[in-house]
Each structure stands twice: as C-alpha cells, then as structure tokens.
Write a protein that holds these residues in place. Structure first.
Motif, PDB file in Angstrom:
ATOM      1  N   THR A 376       2.208   0.162   8.970  1.00 45.82           N
ATOM      2  CA  THR A 376       1.464   1.357   8.580  1.00 45.82           C
ATOM      3  C   THR A 376       2.405   2.305   7.841  1.00 45.82           C
ATOM      4  N   PRO A 377       2.072   2.689   6.600  1.00 48.45           N
ATOM      5  CA  PRO A 377       0.902   2.245   5.832  1.00 48.45           C
ATOM      6  C   PRO A 377       1.057   0.806   5.335  1.00 48.45           C
ATOM      7  N   TRP A 378      -0.082   0.234   4.936  1.00 49.83           N
ATOM      8  CA  TRP A 378      -0.060  -1.137   4.432  1.00 49.83           C
ATOM      9  C   TRP A 378       0.772  -1.225   3.162  1.00 49.83           C
ATOM     10  N   LEU A 412      -7.487  -5.421  11.771  1.00 45.91           N
ATOM     11  CA  LEU A 412      -7.101  -4.734  10.545  1.00 45.91           C
ATOM     12  C   LEU A 412      -7.632  -3.305  10.509  1.00 45.91           C
ATOM     13  N   LEU A 413      -8.889  -3.141  10.948  1.00 47.56           N
ATOM     14  CA  LEU A 413      -9.562  -1.836  10.906  1.00 47.56           C
ATOM     15  C   LEU A 413     -10.125  -1.545  12.292  1.00 47.56           C
ATOM     16  N   PRO A 414      -9.342  -0.964  13.183  1.00 52.73           N
ATOM     17  CA  PRO A 414      -9.814  -0.745  14.554  1.00 52.73           C
ATOM     18  C   PRO A 414     -11.099   0.063  14.645  1.00 52.73           C
ATOM     19  N   ASP A 415     -11.347   0.972  13.700  1.00 53.58           N
ATOM     20  CA  ASP A 415     -12.564   1.786  13.740  1.00 53.58           C
ATOM     21  C   ASP A 415     -13.825   0.953  13.512  1.00 53.58           C
ATOM     22  N   ARG A 488      -3.883   4.914   6.331  1.00 53.82           N
ATOM     23  CA  ARG A 488      -3.304   3.751   6.996  1.00 53.82           C
ATOM     24  C   ARG A 488      -3.186   2.574   6.036  1.00 53.82           C
ATOM     25  N   ILE A 489      -4.148   2.412   5.161  1.00 55.00           N
ATOM     26  CA  ILE A 489      -4.094   1.250   4.270  1.00 55.00           C
ATOM     27  C   ILE A 489      -3.316   1.537   2.984  1.00 55.00           C
ATOM     28  N   GLY A 490      -2.731   2.755   2.890  1.00 56.80           N
ATOM     29  CA  GLY A 490      -1.731   2.970   1.849  1.00 56.80           C
ATOM     30  C   GLY A 490      -2.136   3.766   0.640  1.00 56.80           C
ATOM     31  N   PHE A 491      -3.285   4.435   0.655  1.00 57.92           N
ATOM     32  CA  PHE A 491      -3.633   5.295  -0.467  1.00 57.92           C
ATOM     33  C   PHE A 491      -2.815   6.579  -0.410  1.00 57.92           C
ATOM     34  N   ASP A 492      -2.521   7.154  -1.587  1.00 59.31           N
ATOM     35  CA  ASP A 492      -1.766   8.408  -1.594  1.00 59.31           C
ATOM     36  C   ASP A 492      -2.687   9.579  -1.267  1.00 59.31           C
TER      37      ASP A 492
END
Length: 817
Positions: A376-378, A412-415, A488-492
């Motif tokens: 995290t982040p990816w 991958l996406l706990p939510d 978490r997946i890496g977007f700025d």
C-alpha cells in the motif's frame, strides 16, 4: 421424541400412524436441515416397506426403488415421492395389483407421487429416450423387495450413462442453458425459483450427474454447503406456505427468514445468493472441463495418427508476463512465481479478460493460495492491470466471478465484502449491488472514447455504489470509502479527489435533469459548483449513463438521455467562463540537455535507459528477494526530422515493449549550439520476457530513420504469424479536434484500444497528412490509449478548421480500418 420413536409410532399405527409421525417430525423444532430430511426419508421408507411386504408374500422378482430427490434421501416437507416399481416381467397381473396397494395409500394421504412400473429393460430403454428419467435413475436407491434386481438396474444404468456420456452430457448442458434462459439467475433474482433458476438445485443435481459420468468433476469446495443451504430454505418455504413451491416470493421471505432463525429477509436473500453463486461458478468450471475433455477425445485419434502414436503436447501461447493460454483457458506460465509477484493475480485476470478467455480453476486457486498481498499504495502496474480488467467489456464479468469465488476480490478490495451478494429491493434494479458495480464498469468500457481519463471513469464505475453496504446516504458513505480505496490503489491526490467527487455526485446529473427546472439559472450554477471542472463533468456524464444502463431497462431512455445531455451542455457553458491557461514551458533536466547536445553533434539518435524498481513488501524478510522491475524510463534525443514518432514507436513495437506514457517535444539547446532536437521521454515495459539492450534499440532506430528497416512489413508479418484471438470487441477508435485547447497549435486527441503498433500507425498517418508535430502527450490507461498531438501547418500556425477536421477524420478512418 427421537426419530426412532417416530418410526415405531408409524409402524404400529399404519397409514394414519405414518401421517401423525410425519407431522410430528416436521413440527419438531429441535430437528431441521439434513437430519430432518434424512429422517423423513427413512420414515417414509419404513412405511412403504410395510405396504410392500404386505402384498408380496408369494411374489418374487419385484422391488420398490426410490429415484430422484427421494432416492438421494432428501425429502422436503412437500416433496414428491418419486417411486419405481421394478419387476422381472414374470407376473404382470400381480405386479399391477401390488402397484395399486402401494399408490392408493400415498394418494389418500394427499402426498404428491411420481410413479412408474417397469422391467429393468424398459427402465433402461426409457432412460435412453428421456434424459430426465435417466437423471432420476442415477440416484436410484433400494427400498424393499429383490435387492439384486435393484442393484442390477443401478449397475446397468450407471454403465449406460458412462458409455453414453459424450452424447448425453451436451444434451444435459443444453437443458441447463434453456432452463437458465427461462428462469434467470438465482443469485440476482428478488423472487427466485430455488430449484429451476440457474445456480439452483437442478444445477446441483446436474453436477452430480456429470461426476457420475467420470468424464469431469465439479470443484467440491463449498458445493455441499451451498446445496444444503438451498434445501434448508426450501424446507422452510414449504413449512411456512404449506405448499409444494420452490419460488421464494417477496411476501414470504420474512416468514422464511424467521423459520430459519435469520435476522431479516435481506439476510435470507444474501445467503441464497451466496449459495447460488457457488453452484453457478462450479457449473461454469465443470461444463468448461466437459467441453475440453470432449474436444480432446475428438482430436486425439487424429493427432496420434499424425504424430505416429506419440502423446501430443499442449500448446501454450504467451499472453502476459507469467500468463499463458492453454486449451482455451488462461493458466500460469511454468516459470510464474505468485509468491514473488503480487501483481500476478491482476495481470492474469486482465490478460484473460482482454483475450476473452476464462481463468483456469487451478490458476485461480494457486494465486489465492500463494500470491502475496499488494503493498500500500499499489505499484503502478497493479493499478493499470485493474483498469485493464475493468475496461475489457463483458468478459470482465466471468473473470471477476472467478477471482471472487476464491476470495481474491475481497483480499484486493476489503470494502467489497459489504456489497457482495447484497440484494437491491428496487424494481428498477436487476442485479445485486456487487454485480451492478461490475455491470457499470462493463457499460463504462463502451464510453472510454468519450473521456480524457478512462481509468478514472472505470474505477468510479466500480466504486460508485460501494457505500450501499453502510447506513445512511450511500453517496456520502461511498465518497469516504472511495477516497480510501483510490489512495490505497495508488492514485495521486488530485485523482483521489476526482474519484471521490464522482462517487459523491454520481446521481447528481440524472436527478437534477429529471427533477429540476433546467431553465432556472440557479439549478445549472449549483451543478457547476458541485462538479467544478470540465473534465469532471465529462466523466460524470459518462458515469451517469453507464450507471443507468447497468441498472435495468427502466432506468434509461432516449428522453432521459436528452435531458442529461441538455444539462451537461448548460453546465459546460458555465464552467467555460475562463479561458484555459497555456501550459508553462518545460525546462529540460541536465541529462536531457546532455542527450540533446550529443544527438545534435553526432547527427543520430541517442538513448538512455533507466529501470524503475519496487522494493519488496514490508512484511517480507529483508533480503529475501530481488526488487521487482516496474518498468523502464527511455529517453531518446533525435535531431529534428520527419518521421521521428512513427520510427521510434515502430521500433518499440517490434521489440514488444508496451508504452505506458510518452512525451515528444522540441528542446532548446544551450547558448552557442544551434539547431533543433526532439526529445522523447517514454515509460515502457516488456510484454513478457526481458527488456532488449539499448544498443539493439538504437541500431534498429538508426535503420528505421534512414529507411532501411521496413517496420510496417515486419509488424504485419509478426501479426500474421499468430492466430487472432476473439477476445474483447473494443469500441472503435475516436479522433477529435480540441478546438479551444491551445492558441499556438491544433490539438488532435486520439482515444483507442491500446495495441502493439498503435502509436506507429498514428505517427505515420500524421506524417502522411503533412502536418508538423510540435509535441505529443501519450498515455496508456489500462487497455485504453489516450493521446494528444499538438500539430501545426508548415508555416507553424494552427491548422484551419476544415483542414484540422479533415486530418482527424482521415486518422480515425486509418485506425478503424
């Protein structure tokens, strides 16, 4: 009272005793589920045995056989009794009299009865003519009489089934498909038929039949529990309604939930959906295996003849790093190491969806068992592979379901866990929340040419209803979750803010367009304030349509579409109040300047490669592995000349390098050095295998620029050498002129499906059009290429409107050819 006491009561009292014992068993609160079904079958066996024995004192060569669900020992409160009176044909009159003594007491008690009287030969003949009869006989179970007669029939029926499996299994699959088309999918229906809908009890029975053929077998994990859960719900449905029904109607769901001790009807439906999903997935995997085995059997004799009796080797075709195609499925390469490659699950899923192929069960289970968690982040590649998967159209659904079946999605996406199998009690919605989110991504993939950031559109589609698993306004809750997931997946930060806004306002356009007065300036201003920018408005418009289309046929129409389009037009006018600022000039770095000077002095291309790596995840022991390569930054300086972009892009395509981002621009040289040099800044990655050496790239680039290397022919020959896979039918390329984007150049925007050689074709088409390229900005977002080219005429001015439109039209025609 124990089940033994109930049976004793039935034996002592005859038919009336059986009825009382049956009623006591069904209303006995301490016993339910499999134990009660087995006890009811055993009680019924004892009663029928008594009836049979009373009429066969001197009759031989006859037996009473339970078939179908009763044969499996699974009697629900209102189940039919499926019975076969089997005889050797020696005394048909006595057998007919025995049948009357058996059937009439059953009818007198009001029990449903499906009965037949046959010899073993007649039973086998009927089974050969009627697939449903044969399926029932596969579960034949002896109740009373001549055990040898029953055993002989069972042995013969199973032998017939296995011998005829290549013919009968396709018939069975066709029956399953036809039934699914009539009844729908159990895992999405608000009023499902527990037996007939796809993923229901009929499909579970079909899987047993496939296993009995010895041709293929279903994945066993969870299948028994899923079937038991549906049977338990059917039992409760029979008890609460007092009818032999399999349809779980809305008005009965609360009562059924209470009978099962569940919280409410939503909890009941979620359990039903989860069970159906297990059975549906097992069916998909099993029927795929049946098809593979049957195809193999059909081809093997011919291959053996061609190969002189040798065993054929399965052909493996590479799809991505660590991922290959074999026998119509996507499997892991022999050298793949999931325990060292956390991106591999997403890369395999994206490759499968792009190729339109299923992920093999073995591959998914190996990934689930051994792949280490993403950091995290990816890393950037993981995010890009997720976007590619989401943008693959309808094949995304099957691949996503395979990942979800083995728990990879929630990892991958706990939510995702809160929306998984969550019902939507709204007549407009035809899907559960989780499937609706995937369907929205599928719909959004059709609109990726309409937006400048297809990656944000696809991720917003996946997350727009993620808040439905939480109390309160799902848009407000979803905004919070979307921020967390996007980071978490890496977007700025900027992209996280846009995604959060899209989730928060995903209903804004449709609700405003259909519920407010668009002629009121305050209405338009409020939407403009909420949206903020033209790019966000563009994304929100596409998301709105994708969401509505994925909801159901009642959620979207041409009228609604026209209202939304009108609102978007008005909001866009408000947002366009300020002219866009021109981008600031980019100052070259010291390395870029050095390369530019060297290129100018040598008169040829100069290259620099710099690998980008990701350190091992924190949970891994220090020094346990080498850093994983994420990609390579490739800097190329070339003296300004025609054909630079197609030459460089073509060479990269020849070396199977995927372009993730690229920029082309002229750079100023230091004082005292004249001339002009083009600088190309690329981020590339190998499709599979290792990266080529810089010297080989430069040598091919020199040949491409001087015309001695025919790139177009080389690429065409390579494409012809590999069979074209069906894969995804991507939306057609779209080329537009952004008229207000720049005052010094004409901006031509290209949105297309990323493919090897795409940038080469674009560059060559622009060169053929005779325009001069000031700069280029290329990005690959998932499977989508989003490129902008700043071009001028020979004199350095923007193209006239008609000429710009003509260039864009010809480029679009080239890409669609």
């Amino acid at each position: 009272m124990t089940s033994t006491d109930v049976r004793k009561e039935a034996e002592d009292s005859g038919p009336s005793g059986y009825a009382a014992a049956r009623l006591r068993l069904l209303t006995e609160g301490a016993q339910s589920g499999p134990l009660r079904r087995a006890a009811l079958a055993e009680l019924t066996d004892d009663w029928l045995t008594g009836l049979f024995d009373a009429g066969t004192e001197e009759l031989r060569g006859v037996s009473l056989v339970a078939v179908g669900g009763y044969g499996r020992g699974e009697l629900s409160p209102r189940s039919d009794l499926d019975l076969l009176l089997l005889h050797d044909g020696s005394d048909s009159g006595a057998v007919a009299a025995l049948a009357d003594r058996l059937w009439y007491p059953v009818w007198d008690l009001g029990l449903a009865l499906d009965h037949s009287v046959r010899t073993p030969a007649e039973a086998r003949t009927t089974a050969g003519e009627d697939l449903k009869v044969q399926l029932g006989l596969l579960d034949a179970r002896h109740i009373a009489g001549d055990l040898g007669l029953t055993a002989g029939l069972r042995t013969a029926v199973l032998a017939d089934w296995r011998n005829q499996a290549p013919k009968r299994l396709p018939e069975l699959q066709e029956l399953c498909v036809e039934r699914a088309e009539r009844q729908g999918e159990l895992q999405y229906l608000l009023e499902p038929d527990l037996k007939e809908a796809r993923g229901g009890l009929r499909d579970a029975t079909a899987l047993r039949a496939v296993a009995a053929s010895w041709l293929a077998d279903a994945p066993r994990e969870g299948l028994v529990d899923a079937r038991r859960r549906l049977l338990d719900v059917r039992d409760a449905l029979h008890l609460t309604t007092g009818r032999a029904t399999d349809r779980l109607s809305l008005q009965e769901q609360d009562q059924v939930a209470a009978e099962l001790g569940l919280l409410d009807a939503d909890t009941l439906l979620r359990q039903v959906y989860e069970a159906a999903r297990v059975i549906s997935y097992a069916s998909d995997v099993t029927w795929r295996e049946v098809g593979r085995v049957l195809r193999s059997r059909a081809v093997r004799p011919r291959l053996r003849a061609m190969l002189g009796g040798g065993k054929p080797v399965a052909e493996r075709s590479p799809l991505a790093e660590g991922v290959v195609e074999q026998d119509g499925e996507v499997v892991l390469a022999r050298a793949a190491r999931p325990e060292r490659d956390p991106v591999l699950p997403l890369r395999a899923a994206a490759a499968a969806a792009q190729a339109g192929l299923p992920l093999s069960l073995h591959a998914v289970r190996r990934l689930a068992a051994t792949a280490r968690p993403l950091p995290t982040p990816w890393p950037a590649e993981a995010r890009e592979q997720l976007v590619t998967l989401l943008g693959s159209g309808s094949p995304t659904v099957e691949v996503w379901e395979a990942l979800e079946a083995e728990g990879l999605i929630t990892r991958l996406l706990p939510d995702w866990e809160r929306v998984r199998c969550r019902p939507q009690r709204n007549a407009v919605h035809i899907w559960t929340v989780d499937r609706h989110l995937i369907e929205t991504a599928v719909r959004a993939s059709e609109f990726t040419r309409r937006v400048s950031r297809p990656d944000l559109l696809l991720v917003a589609a996946l997350l727009h209803d993620i808040g439905k698993g939480w109390p309160g306004d799902h848009s407000v809750a979803g905004e919070i979750i979307a921020k967390d997931v996007a980071a978490r997946i890496g977007f700025d930060r900027a992209d996280v803010a846009v995604l959060a806004a899209l989730v928060r306002h995903h209903l804004l356009l449709i609700e405003t367009a259909t519920r407010r007065d668009l002629d009121d300036p305050a209405t338009v201003r409020s939407v403009a304030e909420a949206v903020g920018t033209q790019s966000t408005l563009e994304l929100l418009h596409a998301l709105t349509e994708a969401d509505a289309l994925a909801t159901g046929p009642a959620a979207w129409s041409s009228w609604r579409g026209s209202l939304v389009a009108d609102l978007v037009k008005r909001v866009s006018a408000v947002l366009a109040g300020d002219d866009p600022a021109e981008p600031e000039a980019v100052v070259p770095t010291a390395e870029q300047e050095r390369l530019a000077v060297e290129a100018y002095r040598t008169g040829g291309p100069v290259l620099a490669l710099r690998a980008q790596t990701e350190p091992p995840a924190e949970q891994e022991p220090s020094g346990s592995q080498e850093p994983e390569p994420l990609g390579v930054e490739l800097l190329i300086a070339v003296p300004d000349q025609p054909g630079v972009l197609p030459a460089v892009a073509g060479v990269l395509a020849m070396h199977r390098l995927t372009v993730r981002t690229a920029e082309l621009r002229a750079v100023p040289l230091p004082d005292g050095v004249g001339g002009s040099v083009l600088l190309l800044d690329w981020r590339v990655a190998a499709e599979y295998g290792s990266l080529p050496q810089a010297a080989r790239l430069r040598a091919d680039l020199v040949r491409a620029l001087d015309g001695s290397l025919d790139i177009a022919t080389r690429l065409a020959e390579r494409d012809a050498a590999y069979p074209r896979r069906r894969g995804v039918v991507a939306p057609p390329a779209r080329v537009t002129v952004a008229s207000a984007a720049s005052r010094v150049a004409t901006v031509i925007e290209v949105r297309a499906q990323d493919a090897p050689g795409l940038l080469f074709r674009i560059g060559r088409a622009l060169e053929d059009a005779g325009v001069w390229m000031r700069s280029a900005h290329v990005s690959t977002l998932g499977a989508n290429a989003v490129d902008a080219f700043y071009v001028t005429g020979a004199e350095g001015s923007p193209l006239p409107g008609d000429e710009a439109a003509s260039v864009a039209r010809k480029l679009e025609e080239t890409l669609r050819a």
